[in-house]
Design a protein around this motif. Sequence first.
Motif, short mmCIF file in Angstrom:
data_model
loop_
_atom_site.label_atom_id
_atom_site.label_comp_id
_atom_site.label_asym_id
_atom_site.label_seq_id
_atom_site.Cartn_x
_atom_site.Cartn_y
_atom_site.Cartn_z
N ARG A 193 55.81 53.09 45.30
CA ARG A 193 56.39 52.75 44.00
C ARG A 193 56.49 54.02 43.15
O ARG A 193 55.48 54.62 42.79
CB ARG A 193 55.53 51.70 43.30
CG ARG A 193 56.08 51.23 41.96
CD ARG A 193 55.25 50.08 41.43
NE ARG A 193 55.24 49.00 42.40
CZ ARG A 193 56.20 48.09 42.51
NH1 ARG A 193 57.24 48.13 41.72
NH2 ARG A 193 56.11 47.14 43.42
N TYR A 194 57.73 54.41 42.87
CA TYR A 194 57.97 55.59 42.03
C TYR A 194 58.68 55.13 40.77
O TYR A 194 59.69 54.43 40.82
CB TYR A 194 58.84 56.60 42.78
CG TYR A 194 59.17 57.84 41.98
CD1 TYR A 194 58.39 58.98 42.09
CD2 TYR A 194 60.25 57.87 41.11
CE1 TYR A 194 58.69 60.12 41.36
CE2 TYR A 194 60.56 59.00 40.37
CZ TYR A 194 59.77 60.12 40.50
OH TYR A 194 60.06 61.25 39.77
N ARG A 195 58.15 55.52 39.63
CA ARG A 195 58.75 55.18 38.35
C ARG A 195 58.69 56.38 37.41
O ARG A 195 57.73 57.17 37.44
CB ARG A 195 58.01 54.01 37.70
CG ARG A 195 58.21 52.67 38.39
CD ARG A 195 59.63 52.15 38.20
NE ARG A 195 59.81 50.84 38.79
CZ ARG A 195 60.19 50.63 40.04
NH1 ARG A 195 60.42 51.67 40.84
NH2 ARG A 195 60.36 49.40 40.50
N GLN A 196 59.72 56.47 36.58
CA GLN A 196 59.69 57.49 35.55
C GLN A 196 58.70 57.12 34.44
O GLN A 196 58.13 57.99 33.79
CB GLN A 196 61.10 57.66 34.94
CG GLN A 196 62.16 58.15 35.91
CD GLN A 196 61.92 59.58 36.36
OE1 GLN A 196 61.19 60.33 35.71
NE2 GLN A 196 62.53 59.96 37.47
N ASN A 197 58.52 55.81 34.27
CA ASN A 197 57.61 55.32 33.24
C ASN A 197 56.20 55.22 33.81
O ASN A 197 55.95 54.46 34.75
CB ASN A 197 58.09 53.97 32.74
CG ASN A 197 57.34 53.52 31.50
OD1 ASN A 197 56.30 54.07 31.16
ND2 ASN A 197 57.87 52.51 30.83
N THR A 198 55.27 55.94 33.25
CA THR A 198 53.89 55.92 33.74
C THR A 198 53.24 54.55 33.54
O THR A 198 52.36 54.15 34.32
CB THR A 198 53.05 57.00 33.01
OG1 THR A 198 53.70 58.25 33.15
CG2 THR A 198 51.65 57.10 33.59
N ASP A 199 53.67 53.80 32.52
CA ASP A 199 53.08 52.48 32.26
C ASP A 199 53.19 51.57 33.48
O ASP A 199 52.28 50.78 33.76
CB ASP A 199 53.78 51.82 31.07
CG ASP A 199 53.38 52.46 29.75
OD1 ASP A 199 52.57 53.42 29.78
OD2 ASP A 199 53.88 52.03 28.69
N GLN A 200 54.30 51.65 34.19
CA GLN A 200 54.50 50.75 35.33
C GLN A 200 53.61 51.13 36.51
O GLN A 200 53.17 50.26 37.27
CB GLN A 200 55.98 50.76 35.73
CG GLN A 200 56.88 50.15 34.66
CD GLN A 200 58.35 50.35 34.95
OE1 GLN A 200 58.78 51.43 35.32
NE2 GLN A 200 59.13 49.29 34.79
N ILE A 201 53.35 52.41 36.67
CA ILE A 201 52.41 52.84 37.71
C ILE A 201 51.00 52.39 37.34
O ILE A 201 50.24 51.90 38.18
CB ILE A 201 52.46 54.37 37.90
CG1 ILE A 201 53.87 54.81 38.30
CG2 ILE A 201 51.44 54.83 38.92
CD1 ILE A 201 54.34 54.23 39.62
N GLN A 202 50.64 52.53 36.07
CA GLN A 202 49.34 52.04 35.61
C GLN A 202 49.23 50.53 35.80
O GLN A 202 48.19 50.02 36.26
CB GLN A 202 49.14 52.38 34.13
CG GLN A 202 48.93 53.85 33.84
CD GLN A 202 48.87 54.12 32.34
OE1 GLN A 202 49.89 54.08 31.66
NE2 GLN A 202 47.67 54.35 31.84
N GLY A 203 50.28 49.81 35.44
CA GLY A 203 50.25 48.36 35.57
C GLY A 203 50.05 47.92 37.01
O GLY A 203 49.30 46.98 37.28
N GLU A 204 50.68 48.61 37.95
CA GLU A 204 50.56 48.25 39.36
C GLU A 204 49.14 48.47 39.87
O GLU A 204 48.55 47.58 40.49
CB GLU A 204 51.55 49.06 40.18
CG GLU A 204 51.56 48.73 41.66
CD GLU A 204 52.15 47.38 41.97
OE1 GLU A 204 51.78 46.78 43.00
OE2 GLU A 204 52.98 46.89 41.17
#
Length: 575
Positions: A283-294
């Motif tokens: 999972r690669y995202r520009q938004n760090t929040d989504q990586i944290q959420g995962e």
Amino acid sequence: MDNQPDVHSTKGEKKLLKDMNERIPTIDEIQKEQVTVNRIKISPIDLSRFLVMKKPRYILYNNFQYKEELSRRNMIKKDYSFYNYCFLSVIISFIFGLIIGVILMGSSQTHLNPNYDRKILRLNNTREVTSRTLNSLKVDDSFYKTENKIDVYDKVNTKDIKFAPVSFTGESHKYKKDIYPKGLTEDMKDILKDNKVTNHKHSINKVINNATNYVPNEYTVLYDNIFWGPEVEDMMPQGYGENTAEIWEKYVEQSEVIKIEPGCGRMQNRLVTFKDGIQACVRYRQNTDQIQGEIFSFYVGQLLNLTNLAPSVVKVVDVKDKLWRNVATDIASAQWNTNRAVVLTQYIPSLEPATIPDIFKPSNRHLNKNDVLQMCLKENKTVDTSKEILIEKLRNNNLKSTTNDVENFEHIDMTLSRKTIISFVELAQWSDLIIFDYLTANLDRIVNNLFNYQWNINIMDGPAHNLARKMDSGLLIFLDNESGLLHGYRLLKKYNVYHSLMLDNLCVFRKKTVDALNNLYEQSIKTKISDIFHRKNNAVIRDILPPLPEKNAKILHERIGKVLSQIEKCEQKYR
């Protein structure tokens, strides 16, 4: 003098005639001699006699080109003869070689198995195969020796070759099973299967109640009014526990990615393949929040003892690192930036869509002990509780049996069919899913269906979003939790009503999940998550990926308290 014959002219005529007997005169000679002939008054020469010569030495024609033409034609005839000879030689050689090949092949076949009668034999799935993939086993059309027999695949046409289903859980099943990559360690085999052969029954020694003492047994479907009994718990798929997560972390730490390809959802997510064939979703995202959420949602699942989340680990994209050095070009093609945190989740094959159970659809939307009882009675097609179901009253045990006794019970004991137990196992997993999505405020699963129901009334009949079922065990997989804990918390004012809608109508729970909630509520949830985050990730990752914010940890703690309040409410209602 004028009448005397010209001797010289006569001699010249004789000479001319002599020469003409041997050859055809040229035009100049004819003209010159014609003058002489006219002068001596001789008759014209009959040239036809020269045309019937038996064997002329040569003929002058078109400046000697006729002779060359004849020579060329003769050479062509010789060439055709040569080509014909070569063509015949090739045909003879081919036939001779074909005969030799047939003889040799016949002798080699006899050498392999003298008694081989060219019959197609049964496929042996237990043999060693050199060509393997993670998801399936492709059978080759080659011969294999197994106890002096030859096993061949029963499909001759390569278009008809299929992937042979093989179970590594030791149980037969109608669905296709997953296949281990060759050379896989025993630890990795444990991580790839969610339904282990080992006994993992949940023991419940004694349940103490103010009104009665009751010990659940193996036929208990429900006890204490709100808890699933051992008959359901014992059939739960083991799933992916804490030990599995640790194995996955060690595996990724020592592995190398050899392939990156599109997959695992939208945008810049990718499906990666490791050296030994194991695959993972990145999972690669520009938004760090989504990586944290995962990753923090995964940690919450571990704290709740949920086994429905695939093992996940955080890594940093760095082409100099051992993990990524073989796929630097693919990383550039995927437009990944270096020094970005990504989540590697174990790829789980053999999944099918999971639909929302009827009991949670708008026409019903509740699950309590009465619903469980009705499903049990529906299977047996009876309401006579004296034979097949044991009902003990919570209050006033001395009352005679009445029609209301069916509503005054605290536990259900019944021998059920496998089909009914499987439906209860799915509902037990749904009870965990509703709690998990409420705690994390996940927007991308059931809330997505509930929100869109106002425009599409048929959406509840379709598959649930970001939810799948493992074919070989019935394990529900909670996919894509990136909206949890951060993005979902920012939108609570808009969507919290949909989260509460499912929780407020749930009154049957798993005992171990309730125990985990009580432990988390008595302790600091932020401390728990921070400990996991620091233990599992090095300083480089912690610098790139921030921890769970204090504000979000407080919201999580409050939502744990609301779940516990719902459990107490159910206990009071059905006491």
